[in-house]
Design a protein around this motif. Structure first.
Motif, PDB file in Angstrom:
ATOM      1  N   GLN A  31       0.826  -1.202  -0.008  1.00  0.00           N
ATOM      2  CA  GLN A  31       0.111   0.019  -0.012  1.00  0.00           C
ATOM      3  C   GLN A  31       0.939   1.355   0.082  1.00  0.00           C
ATOM      4  O   GLN A  31       0.458   2.194  -0.731  1.00  0.00           O
ATOM      5  CB  GLN A  31      -0.950  -0.083   1.264  1.00  0.00           C
ATOM      6  N   SER A  32       2.068   1.293   0.838  1.00  0.00           N
ATOM      7  CA  SER A  32       2.753   2.428   0.753  1.00  0.00           C
ATOM      8  C   SER A  32       3.199   2.597  -0.484  1.00  0.00           C
ATOM      9  O   SER A  32       3.639   3.770  -0.769  1.00  0.00           O
ATOM     10  CB  SER A  32       4.038   2.421   1.934  1.00  0.00           C
ATOM     11  N   ALA A  33       3.868   1.917  -1.207  1.00  0.00           N
ATOM     12  CA  ALA A  33       4.352   1.852  -2.687  1.00  0.00           C
ATOM     13  C   ALA A  33       3.485   2.584  -3.540  1.00  0.00           C
ATOM     14  O   ALA A  33       3.689   3.309  -4.376  1.00  0.00           O
ATOM     15  CB  ALA A  33       4.968   0.559  -3.006  1.00  0.00           C
ATOM     16  N   ILE A  34       2.126   1.962  -3.566  1.00  0.00           N
ATOM     17  CA  ILE A  34       1.047   2.344  -4.216  1.00  0.00           C
ATOM     18  C   ILE A  34       0.886   4.107  -4.013  1.00  0.00           C
ATOM     19  O   ILE A  34       0.692   4.790  -4.691  1.00  0.00           O
ATOM     20  CB  ILE A  34      -0.231   1.529  -4.211  1.00  0.00           C
ATOM     21  N   ALA A  35       0.562   4.163  -2.843  1.00  0.00           N
ATOM     22  CA  ALA A  35       0.579   5.634  -2.324  1.00  0.00           C
ATOM     23  C   ALA A  35       1.413   6.455  -2.946  1.00  0.00           C
ATOM     24  O   ALA A  35       1.112   7.473  -3.272  1.00  0.00           O
ATOM     25  CB  ALA A  35       0.470   5.647  -0.901  1.00  0.00           C
ATOM     26  N   GLU A  36       2.857   6.108  -2.737  1.00  0.00           N
ATOM     27  CA  GLU A  36       3.791   7.031  -3.515  1.00  0.00           C
ATOM     28  C   GLU A  36       3.747   6.996  -4.838  1.00  0.00           C
ATOM     29  O   GLU A  36       3.992   8.042  -5.257  1.00  0.00           O
ATOM     30  CB  GLU A  36       5.205   6.184  -2.883  1.00  0.00           C
ATOM     31  N   ARG A  37       3.445   5.888  -5.426  1.00  0.00           N
ATOM     32  CA  ARG A  37       3.357   6.248  -7.043  1.00  0.00           C
ATOM     33  C   ARG A  37       2.248   7.100  -7.535  1.00  0.00           C
ATOM     34  O   ARG A  37       2.362   7.688  -8.465  1.00  0.00           O
ATOM     35  CB  ARG A  37       3.241   4.666  -7.568  1.00  0.00           C
ATOM     36  N   LEU A  38       1.063   7.043  -6.756  1.00  0.00           N
ATOM     37  CA  LEU A  38      -0.164   7.697  -6.968  1.00  0.00           C
ATOM     38  C   LEU A  38      -0.117   9.192  -6.654  1.00  0.00           C
ATOM     39  O   LEU A  38      -1.070   9.979  -6.723  1.00  0.00           O
ATOM     40  CB  LEU A  38      -1.337   6.906  -6.928  1.00  0.00           C
ATOM     41  N   LEU A  39       0.719   9.626  -5.749  1.00  0.00           N
ATOM     42  CA  LEU A  39       1.124  10.810  -5.025  1.00  0.00           C
ATOM     43  C   LEU A  39      -0.063  10.932  -4.318  1.00  0.00           C
ATOM     44  O   LEU A  39      -0.807  11.992  -4.081  1.00  0.00           O
ATOM     45  CB  LEU A  39       1.212  11.908  -5.980  1.00  0.00           C
ATOM     46  N   ILE A  40      -0.855   9.981  -3.481  1.00  0.00           N
ATOM     47  CA  ILE A  40      -1.753  10.215  -2.542  1.00  0.00           C
ATOM     48  C   ILE A  40      -1.315   9.728  -1.085  1.00  0.00           C
ATOM     49  O   ILE A  40      -0.420   8.738  -0.983  1.00  0.00           O
ATOM     50  CB  ILE A  40      -2.938   9.424  -2.969  1.00  0.00           C
ATOM     51  N   ASP A  41      -2.079  10.073  -0.039  1.00  0.00           N
ATOM     52  CA  ASP A  41      -1.669   9.567   1.147  1.00  0.00           C
ATOM     53  C   ASP A  41      -2.140   8.279   1.554  1.00  0.00           C
ATOM     54  O   ASP A  41      -2.917   7.467   0.980  1.00  0.00           O
ATOM     55  CB  ASP A  41      -2.141  10.530   2.441  1.00  0.00           C
ATOM     56  N   ALA A  42      -1.298   7.338   2.470  1.00  0.00           N
ATOM     57  CA  ALA A  42      -1.593   6.095   2.777  1.00  0.00           C
ATOM     58  C   ALA A  42      -3.212   5.639   3.207  1.00  0.00           C
ATOM     59  O   ALA A  42      -3.707   4.445   2.936  1.00  0.00           O
ATOM     60  CB  ALA A  42      -0.729   5.498   4.041  1.00  0.00           C
ATOM     61  N   PRO A  43      -3.839   6.601   4.016  1.00  0.00           N
ATOM     62  CA  PRO A  43      -4.986   6.386   4.407  1.00  0.00           C
ATOM     63  C   PRO A  43      -5.983   6.153   3.182  1.00  0.00           C
ATOM     64  O   PRO A  43      -6.852   5.444   3.186  1.00  0.00           O
ATOM     65  CB  PRO A  43      -5.222   7.500   5.473  1.00  0.00           C
ATOM     66  N   ALA A  44      -5.663   7.200   2.233  1.00  0.00           N
ATOM     67  CA  ALA A  44      -6.370   7.200   0.740  1.00  0.00           C
ATOM     68  C   ALA A  44      -6.476   5.902   0.173  1.00  0.00           C
ATOM     69  O   ALA A  44      -7.491   5.219  -0.187  1.00  0.00           O
ATOM     70  CB  ALA A  44      -6.216   8.237   0.030  1.00  0.00           C
ATOM     71  N   VAL A  45      -5.263   5.434  -0.062  1.00  0.00           N
ATOM     72  CA  VAL A  45      -4.831   3.950  -0.411  1.00  0.00           C
ATOM     73  C   VAL A  45      -5.582   2.854   0.207  1.00  0.00           C
ATOM     74  O   VAL A  45      -6.210   1.869  -0.369  1.00  0.00           O
ATOM     75  CB  VAL A  45      -3.547   3.594  -0.849  1.00  0.00           C
ATOM     76  N   SER A  46      -5.565   3.101   1.554  1.00  0.00           N
ATOM     77  CA  SER A  46      -6.228   1.948   2.529  1.00  0.00           C
ATOM     78  C   SER A  46      -7.756   1.928   2.252  1.00  0.00           C
ATOM     79  O   SER A  46      -8.258   0.674   1.927  1.00  0.00           O
ATOM     80  CB  SER A  46      -5.748   2.435   3.938  1.00  0.00           C
ATOM     81  N   ARG A  47      -8.158   2.934   1.950  1.00  0.00           N
ATOM     82  CA  ARG A  47      -9.715   2.995   1.777  1.00  0.00           C
ATOM     83  C   ARG A  47     -10.083   2.470   0.533  1.00  0.00           C
ATOM     84  O   ARG A  47     -11.084   1.673   0.143  1.00  0.00           O
ATOM     85  CB  ARG A  47     -10.053   4.458   1.936  1.00  0.00           C
ATOM     86  N   LEU A  48      -9.070   2.978  -0.527  1.00  0.00           N
ATOM     87  CA  LEU A  48      -9.295   2.183  -1.946  1.00  0.00           C
ATOM     88  C   LEU A  48      -9.218   0.673  -1.921  1.00  0.00           C
ATOM     89  O   LEU A  48      -9.964  -0.050  -2.328  1.00  0.00           O
ATOM     90  CB  LEU A  48      -8.455   2.678  -2.762  1.00  0.00           C
ATOM     91  N   VAL A  49      -7.967   0.287  -1.235  1.00  0.00           N
ATOM     92  CA  VAL A  49      -7.865  -1.259  -1.060  1.00  0.00           C
ATOM     93  C   VAL A  49      -9.263  -1.866  -0.225  1.00  0.00           C
ATOM     94  O   VAL A  49      -9.672  -3.119  -0.954  1.00  0.00           O
ATOM     95  CB  VAL A  49      -6.676  -1.609  -0.319  1.00  0.00           C
ATOM     96  N   ASP A  50      -9.721  -1.122   0.750  1.00  0.00           N
ATOM     97  CA  ASP A  50     -10.813  -1.756   1.551  1.00  0.00           C
ATOM     98  C   ASP A  50     -11.879  -2.128   0.486  1.00  0.00           C
ATOM     99  O   ASP A  50     -12.322  -3.148   0.511  1.00  0.00           O
ATOM    100  CB  ASP A  50     -11.027  -0.667   2.465  1.00  0.00           C
ATOM    101  N   ARG A  51     -12.087  -1.022  -0.212  1.00  0.00           N
ATOM    102  CA  ARG A  51     -13.429  -1.301  -1.120  1.00  0.00           C
ATOM    103  C   ARG A  51     -13.035  -2.392  -2.362  1.00  0.00           C
ATOM    104  O   ARG A  51     -13.918  -3.280  -2.597  1.00  0.00           O
ATOM    105  CB  ARG A  51     -13.664   0.340  -1.953  1.00  0.00           C
ATOM    106  N   LEU A  52     -11.740  -2.533  -2.908  1.00  0.00           N
ATOM    107  CA  LEU A  52     -11.619  -3.388  -3.601  1.00  0.00           C
ATOM    108  C   LEU A  52     -11.474  -4.764  -2.905  1.00  0.00           C
ATOM    109  O   LEU A  52     -12.067  -5.703  -3.720  1.00  0.00           O
ATOM    110  CB  LEU A  52     -10.143  -3.027  -4.295  1.00  0.00           C
ATOM    111  N   GLU A  53     -11.120  -4.783  -2.036  1.00  0.00           N
ATOM    112  CA  GLU A  53     -11.156  -6.354  -1.026  1.00  0.00           C
ATOM    113  C   GLU A  53     -12.652  -6.364  -0.743  1.00  0.00           C
ATOM    114  O   GLU A  53     -13.002  -7.670  -0.993  1.00  0.00           O
ATOM    115  CB  GLU A  53     -10.347  -5.973   0.240  1.00  0.00           C
TER     116      GLU A  53
END
Length: 132
Positions: A17-39
């Motif tokens: 998740q941290s690498a995705i956040a860095e690559r997409l230039l968004i914060d870790a909580p935003a990626v976590s929410r996105l991954v939660d939905r995908l899961e």
């Protein structure tokens, strides 16, 4: 945005998740929410990582199929836009869409609540454009 997360996991092989956040230039909580939905939708799985503190993201077969369907839709839309617009107008449209995408990424990164789901009605009406 979920398409980009699926692409990062399934196509680019980025599993943290941290690498995705860095690559997409968004914060870790935003990626976590996105991954939660995908899961929740069965498109991504969280698996045990190299140590107990990290998880490894894996795209599921349903996620792979969803990504491929979305990618085909993006390619179709791109072809339609290119066929409908002269090259200078298409380039201007691309520039404006990139600008909009950057702004939305920043908004998503700063917003504490998750964006509405496609199957949920919005809380408030969308702002109107009074510019005519």
């Amino acid at each position: 945005m979920q398409l980009l997360v699926l692409k990062n996991i399934g196509v680019l092989g980025i599993h943290s998740q941290s690498a995705i956040a860095e690559r997409l230039l968004i914060d870790a909580p935003a990626v976590s929410r996105l991954v939660d939905r995908l899961e929740e939708d069965g498109l991504v799985e969280r698996r045990a990582g190299e140590n107990r503190r990290c998880v490894r993201l894996e795209i599921t077969e349903a996620g792979r199929q969803e990504y491929q369907a979305l990618q085909r839709a993006v390619e179709w839309l791109d072809a339609q836009a290119r066929a409908s617009l002269p090259p200078p107008e298409f380039e201007e449209l691309s520039r404006l869409l990139e600008k909009l995408q950057t702004g939305l990424f920043q908004l998503l990164s700063a917003e504490p609540s998750a964006p509405p789901r496609k199957d949920e009605p919005p809380d408030a009406p969308a702002p109107t454009n009074d510019n005519g």
